[in-house]
Design a protein around this motif. Structure first.
Motif, PDB file in Angstrom:
ATOM      1  N   ILE A   1       0.839  -1.200   0.000  1.00 30.77           N
ATOM      2  CA  ILE A   1       0.000   0.000   0.000  1.00 30.77           C
ATOM      3  C   ILE A   1       0.871   1.247   0.000  1.00 30.77           C
ATOM      4  O   ILE A   1       2.045   1.218   0.375  1.00 30.77           O
ATOM      5  CB  ILE A   1      -0.980   0.026   1.194  1.00 30.77           C
ATOM      6  CG1 ILE A   1      -0.238   0.159   2.523  1.00 30.77           C
ATOM      7  CG2 ILE A   1      -1.846  -1.232   1.209  1.00 30.77           C
ATOM      8  CD1 ILE A   1      -1.194   0.308   3.692  1.00 30.77           C
TER       9      ILE A   1
ATOM     10  N   VAL B   1       1.386   4.841   1.534  1.00 32.05           N
ATOM     11  CA  VAL B   1       0.960   5.511   2.762  1.00 32.05           C
ATOM     12  C   VAL B   1       1.386   6.976   2.725  1.00 32.05           C
ATOM     13  O   VAL B   1       2.498   7.307   2.315  1.00 32.05           O
ATOM     14  CB  VAL B   1       1.575   4.822   3.994  1.00 32.05           C
ATOM     15  CG1 VAL B   1       1.116   5.505   5.281  1.00 32.05           C
ATOM     16  CG2 VAL B   1       1.191   3.357   4.020  1.00 32.05           C
TER      17      VAL B   1
ATOM     18  N   ILE C   1      -3.602   4.441  11.999  1.00 32.80           N
ATOM     19  CA  ILE C   1      -3.589   4.463  10.538  1.00 32.80           C
ATOM     20  C   ILE C   1      -5.033   4.345  10.045  1.00 32.80           C
ATOM     21  O   ILE C   1      -5.867   3.682  10.682  1.00 32.80           O
ATOM     22  CB  ILE C   1      -2.699   3.326   9.971  1.00 32.80           C
ATOM     23  CG1 ILE C   1      -2.535   3.481   8.451  1.00 32.80           C
ATOM     24  CG2 ILE C   1      -3.279   1.938  10.301  1.00 32.80           C
ATOM     25  CD1 ILE C   1      -1.427   2.604   7.871  1.00 32.80           C
ATOM     26  N   ILE C   2      -5.347   5.065   8.965  1.00 37.57           N
ATOM     27  CA  ILE C   2      -6.636   4.817   8.310  1.00 37.57           C
ATOM     28  C   ILE C   2      -6.319   4.239   6.944  1.00 37.57           C
ATOM     29  O   ILE C   2      -5.299   4.570   6.324  1.00 37.57           O
ATOM     30  CB  ILE C   2      -7.519   6.088   8.206  1.00 37.57           C
ATOM     31  CG1 ILE C   2      -6.836   7.190   7.401  1.00 37.57           C
ATOM     32  CG2 ILE C   2      -7.879   6.604   9.603  1.00 37.57           C
ATOM     33  CD1 ILE C   2      -7.718   8.431   7.221  1.00 37.57           C
ATOM     34  N   LEU C   3      -7.208   3.340   6.481  1.00 35.55           N
ATOM     35  CA  LEU C   3      -6.942   2.598   5.248  1.00 35.55           C
ATOM     36  C   LEU C   3      -8.066   2.813   4.244  1.00 35.55           C
ATOM     37  O   LEU C   3      -9.230   3.009   4.625  1.00 35.55           O
ATOM     38  CB  LEU C   3      -6.845   1.093   5.552  1.00 35.55           C
ATOM     39  CG  LEU C   3      -5.675   0.647   6.437  1.00 35.55           C
ATOM     40  CD1 LEU C   3      -5.829  -0.829   6.802  1.00 35.55           C
ATOM     41  CD2 LEU C   3      -4.339   0.892   5.737  1.00 35.55           C
ATOM     42  N   SER C   4      -7.699   2.746   2.982  1.00 34.58           N
ATOM     43  CA  SER C   4      -8.743   2.819   1.948  1.00 34.58           C
ATOM     44  C   SER C   4      -9.494   1.490   1.925  1.00 34.58           C
ATOM     45  O   SER C   4      -8.986   0.468   2.386  1.00 34.58           O
ATOM     46  CB  SER C   4      -8.140   3.100   0.576  1.00 34.58           C
ATOM     47  OG  SER C   4      -7.491   1.953   0.086  1.00 34.58           O
TER      48      SER C   4
ATOM     49  N   SER D   1      -7.635  -1.473   0.460  1.00 34.58           N
ATOM     50  CA  SER D   1      -6.597  -2.020   1.351  1.00 34.58           C
ATOM     51  C   SER D   1      -7.228  -2.919   2.394  1.00 34.58           C
ATOM     52  O   SER D   1      -6.725  -4.008   2.694  1.00 34.58           O
ATOM     53  CB  SER D   1      -5.855  -0.886   2.069  1.00 34.58           C
ATOM     54  OG  SER D   1      -5.415   0.072   1.161  1.00 34.58           O
ATOM     55  N   VAL D   2      -8.357  -2.449   2.948  1.00 33.35           N
ATOM     56  CA  VAL D   2      -9.042  -3.225   3.984  1.00 33.35           C
ATOM     57  C   VAL D   2      -9.502  -4.553   3.415  1.00 33.35           C
ATOM     58  O   VAL D   2      -9.322  -5.604   4.027  1.00 33.35           O
ATOM     59  CB  VAL D   2     -10.235  -2.429   4.562  1.00 33.35           C
ATOM     60  CG1 VAL D   2     -11.093  -3.323   5.448  1.00 33.35           C
ATOM     61  CG2 VAL D   2      -9.733  -1.231   5.343  1.00 33.35           C
TER      62      VAL D   2
ATOM     63  N   VAL E   1      -5.521   0.236  13.213  1.00 29.96           N
ATOM     64  CA  VAL E   1      -6.471   0.774  12.231  1.00 29.96           C
ATOM     65  C   VAL E   1      -7.580   1.506  12.974  1.00 29.96           C
ATOM     66  O   VAL E   1      -8.285   0.914  13.788  1.00 29.96           O
ATOM     67  CB  VAL E   1      -7.074  -0.354  11.377  1.00 29.96           C
ATOM     68  CG1 VAL E   1      -8.066   0.223  10.365  1.00 29.96           C
ATOM     69  CG2 VAL E   1      -5.975  -1.134  10.674  1.00 29.96           C
TER      70      VAL E   1
ATOM     71  N   VAL F   1     -11.699   3.621   8.175  1.00 25.87           N
ATOM     72  CA  VAL F   1     -11.671   3.202   6.773  1.00 25.87           C
ATOM     73  C   VAL F   1     -12.253   4.350   5.957  1.00 25.87           C
ATOM     74  O   VAL F   1     -13.295   4.901   6.320  1.00 25.87           O
ATOM     75  CB  VAL F   1     -12.524   1.930   6.546  1.00 25.87           C
ATOM     76  CG1 VAL F   1     -12.484   1.521   5.082  1.00 25.87           C
ATOM     77  CG2 VAL F   1     -12.041   0.799   7.440  1.00 25.87           C
TER      78      VAL F   1
ATOM     79  N   TYR G   1      -4.413   2.272  -0.444  1.00 25.85           N
ATOM     80  CA  TYR G   1      -3.835   3.448   0.194  1.00 25.85           C
ATOM     81  C   TYR G   1      -4.061   3.442   1.690  1.00 25.85           C
ATOM     82  O   TYR G   1      -4.949   2.754   2.183  1.00 25.85           O
ATOM     83  CB  TYR G   1      -4.455   4.728  -0.388  1.00 25.85           C
ATOM     84  CG  TYR G   1      -4.135   4.915  -1.853  1.00 25.85           C
ATOM     85  CD1 TYR G   1      -2.901   5.431  -2.242  1.00 25.85           C
ATOM     86  CD2 TYR G   1      -5.056   4.558  -2.828  1.00 25.85           C
ATOM     87  CE1 TYR G   1      -2.600   5.587  -3.578  1.00 25.85           C
ATOM     88  CE2 TYR G   1      -4.766   4.715  -4.171  1.00 25.85           C
ATOM     89  CZ  TYR G   1      -3.532   5.223  -4.538  1.00 25.85           C
ATOM     90  OH  TYR G   1      -3.224   5.374  -5.852  1.00 25.85           O
ATOM     91  N   GLY G   2      -3.228   4.248   2.362  1.00 30.78           N
ATOM     92  CA  GLY G   2      -3.430   4.457   3.782  1.00 30.78           C
ATOM     93  C   GLY G   2      -2.888   5.818   4.182  1.00 30.78           C
ATOM     94  O   GLY G   2      -2.134   6.443   3.436  1.00 30.78           O
TER      95      GLY G   2
END
Ligand SMILES: Nc1ncnc2c1ncn2[C@@H]1O[C@H](COP(=O)(O)OP(=O)(O)O)[C@@H](O)[C@H]1O
Ligand SMILES: [Mg+2]
Lengths: 420, 227
Positions: A119, A121, A154-157, A160-161, A184, A187, A196-197
């Motif tokens: 990913i 970041v 962290i936040i993830l797209s 990614s999740v 996490v 989202v 992405y993150g």
């Protein structure tokens, strides 16, 4: 009234070919108007949507390469933005009300248990959400506390999740990046998908980055900038300040890149209103041609049917009945075929929208989504446009029929009867 | 029924053409009158003036006691609708309408509802012997049949005056006789005043009165009824 309609349709049926030919030009005109206006609407909402996702009075500065020699220094010198530049700019420009530094790390490996994903970041400050809002689908956005405590949040797209957690609940779970555990907390929806993150800038600096103070972008919101002139003036000041401290020519446009969202927005809006106007003109022109066509054909009709009108007059039709007959025939033709054009037009718009909707491909983060496709997907028919088109049709039908009708009415019965 | 005094009519198509040069004529109610004369003598012009299809330049014309002068098109249409039925040499049916619809059309302009209109039209088609042809288009009918449809159309509004301009001009002699018999019968049973223009002496002889026109003037009148 029923009598009258029967009489009207009998004569329209009797002249099918002509009615159809006449009608076609109107259908075409309305169809064009619909499609053009639909496209214009699509264009507008696509572009405006795109801007709506971001604060319109925001700017971003990126490093660049010099294109002019300065003070004995050569061209093509790399200019990087540093954390210290940000501090200096913030000192210099109190009208910067919110800001975020950004540092990107592309394609780094993240693992959750046996799942992994490459990913990209970004390290950002909490106010990043004010400048480029992201829709949070689950959990929360990064906040000031994350920054202050340099929490490993962290936040993830979505994508990614999906790849890392499949259907498991991601919030509160741990992701391993470069051997360091991150939690996490949210989202977010990334336009166009992609892996992405995002994490706090300070956290990134303390953990996975190489630790240098070079940043990729400086995003910020400026207060009191509302016009294109304002934003250009502000841009110029920024360049001057940076040029002085980083030693490049203040007129060198490529030494640093300034992304001026407001200026862009205003300019784009202007271009699009011009395009819209142009499209309206074309549409109305086409429709006018249709109406003139109907008018012409009605003149021919009246000439061809002169004898019939003579007969009708001889057996007691008052002039007003003849006038009404021609006018309503024109009106009915324009209206029915206009409606047809309108139906086909909206059908085509719907179809295009469906097809294009399926084709709008995923694109890179923060890039403009495939604008062509988005325009097509956003094509729509505004009810107001349909209604005004109806009004235009009725008026045009009356205008197109008026002169010929007047002529038919004025003719002396004996002249009409003996006409060949 | 009607009276003309000193009627003059001049056409102006570049050159002036003095067609009617002072027509004096009276027709009584219920009379069956024919007009004869050489081609171009002004018969049609006269009939059109009587039928309010055309205007005249000089003189007076009274129809049913009313002076017909400087009528607006609307007034003329109303008079035609109430008083006058036309029969033409070329039938003048509307081609895209069936026999029944053609016959019913004058009633449409009188605001008669459709059902009533069609009922009456059928009745009149029956009178002229064409009941079975009601749904046919004019193009599917013979000349004699077309003229009978036209007669039914002229009669349906029960006009006081029926004007026929060479009604048999396009028909053979047998059919012509049938048409004249029909007109004669209507004249007798309904008492409608009839004026027909004709070239055929054998037809003119069957009317009450023959008006001879020569060069825009009535040269003499033959009264056959009181002869
Ligand atoms: N609308 C018109 N314009 C000019 N001349 C006409 C018109 N109608 C008839 N005429 C002329 O007037 C004369 C009389 O015509 P018309 O009344 O039709 O004669 P008839 O019916 O006795 O044959 C003819 O010479 C004809 O050419
Ligand atoms: Mg004639």
């Amino acid at each position: 009234m029923l009598n009258f309609l029967q009489e009207l349709f009998a004569s329209m049926r009797a002249n099918k070919l002509r009615t159809i030919l006449t009608g076609f030009s109107v259908s075409w005109g309305v169809f064009m108007l619909m499609v053009l206006l639909g496209a214009a609407g699509g264009l507008n909402s696509s572009v405006m949507d795109n801007f709506a996702q971001n604060a319109t009075n925001s700017m971003a500065i990126y490093g660049g390469n010099t294109s002019e020699p300065f003070d004995g220094l050569p061209v093509n010198r790399r200019i990087e933005l540093q954390e210290s530049d940000v501090d200096m700019l913030l000192n210099h420009f109190p009208q910067i009300s919110a800001y975020s530094r950004a540092k990107n790390m592309w394609g780094i490996e993240a693992t959750v248990g046996s799942e992994y994903a490459n990913i990209s970041v970004a390290g950002v400050d909490a106010d990043y959400v004010l400048i480029r809002p992201k829709k949070i689908l689950k959990g929360r956005a990064l906040n000031a506390l994350d920054d202050r405590l340099a929490r490993k949040s962290i936040i993830l797209s979505e994508a990614s999740v999906d790849q890392l957690f499949h259907n498991d609940e991601p919030i509160g779970q741990t992701v391993l990046i470069k051997g360091i555990s991150f939690t996490v907390v949210g989202v977010y929806e990334n336009e166009g998908g992609g892996l992405y993150g995002m994490m706090p800038y300070v956290t990134m600096q303390q953990t996975i980055s190489n630790g240098n103070t070079t940043i990729d972008a400086f995003n910020f919101i400026v207060d009191g900038v509302t016009t294109r002139q304002d934003s250009e003036a502000f841009q110029k000041q920024i360049r001057e300040v940076l040029a002085r401290s980083k030693r490049f020519s203040p007129t060198d446009q490529s030494a640093v890149w300034v992304w001026d969202r407001l200026g862009n927005y205003l300019q784009t809006r202007m271009i699009f209103s011009a395009i819209s106007l142009f499209i309206w003109l074309i549409g109305i022109g086409t429709l006018t041609a249709g109406v003139v066509g109907v008018g012409n054909i009605m003149i021919v009709t009246v000439r061809e049917r002169t004898k019939e009108f003579g007969i009708r007059k001889a057996i007691g039709a008052p002039p007003s009945a003849i006038l009404r007959m021609v006018l309503s025939e024109s009106l009915a033709t324009t209206f029915l075929f206009g409606l047809l054009g309108m139906l086909i037009g909206s059908g085509v718009l719907k179809l295009v929208q469906m097809i294009a909707g399926g084709m709008a491909a995923p694109t890179q983060q923060d890039e403009m989504p495939n604008i062509g496709m988005t325009i097509l997907t956003n094509m729509h028919v505004d009810l107001r446009i349909v209604l005004s088109a109806c009004a235009v049709l009725i008026i045009s039908g009356l205008i197109a029929g008026y002169l010929p009708a007047k002529r038919a009415m004025k003719m002396k019965p004996i002249e009409a009867l003996t006409a060949k | 029924m009607l009276e003309l005094q000193g009627i003059h009519k001049t056409y102006d198509n570049g050159a002036l053409l003095h067609v009617l040069k002072g027509i004096d004529l009276a027709v009584e109610e219920g009379e069956f009158v024919s007009i004869m004369g050489a081609s171009g003598s002004g018969k049609s012009t006269l009939l059109n003036i009587i039928g309010l299809l055309d205007n005249y330049d000089e003189g007076t014309y009274t129809l049913d006691g009313k002076l017909m002068k400087n009528l607006s098109e609307k007034e003329a249409a109303l008079m035609r609708s109430r008083y006058i039925g036309f029969i033409f040499q070329s039938f003048n049916l509307i081609n895209f309408k069936t026999a029944l619809e053609n016959v019913a059309l004058p009633l449409y302009y009188q605001g008669v509802p459709r059902r009533k209109r069609n009922e009456l039209a059928m009745e009149y088609l029956d009178k002229v012997g064409l009941k079975d042809w009601a749904t046919h288009l004019p193009t599917e009918l013979s000349g004699g049949q077309r003229q009978r449809v036209a007669i039914a159309r002229a009669l349906i509004a029960r006009p006081k005056l029926v004007l026929a301009d060479e009604p048999t001009g396009a028909l053979d002699s047998t059919t012509s006789q049938e048409v004249i018999d029909l007109l004669r019968e209507v004249n007798r049973t309904e008492g409608m005043t009839m004026i027909i223009v004709t070239h055929a002496p054998e037809i003119a002889r069957q009317t009450d009165k023959i008006i001879h026109i020569t060069d825009g003037l009535i040269s003499h009148v033959e009264d056959l009824k009181h002869a």
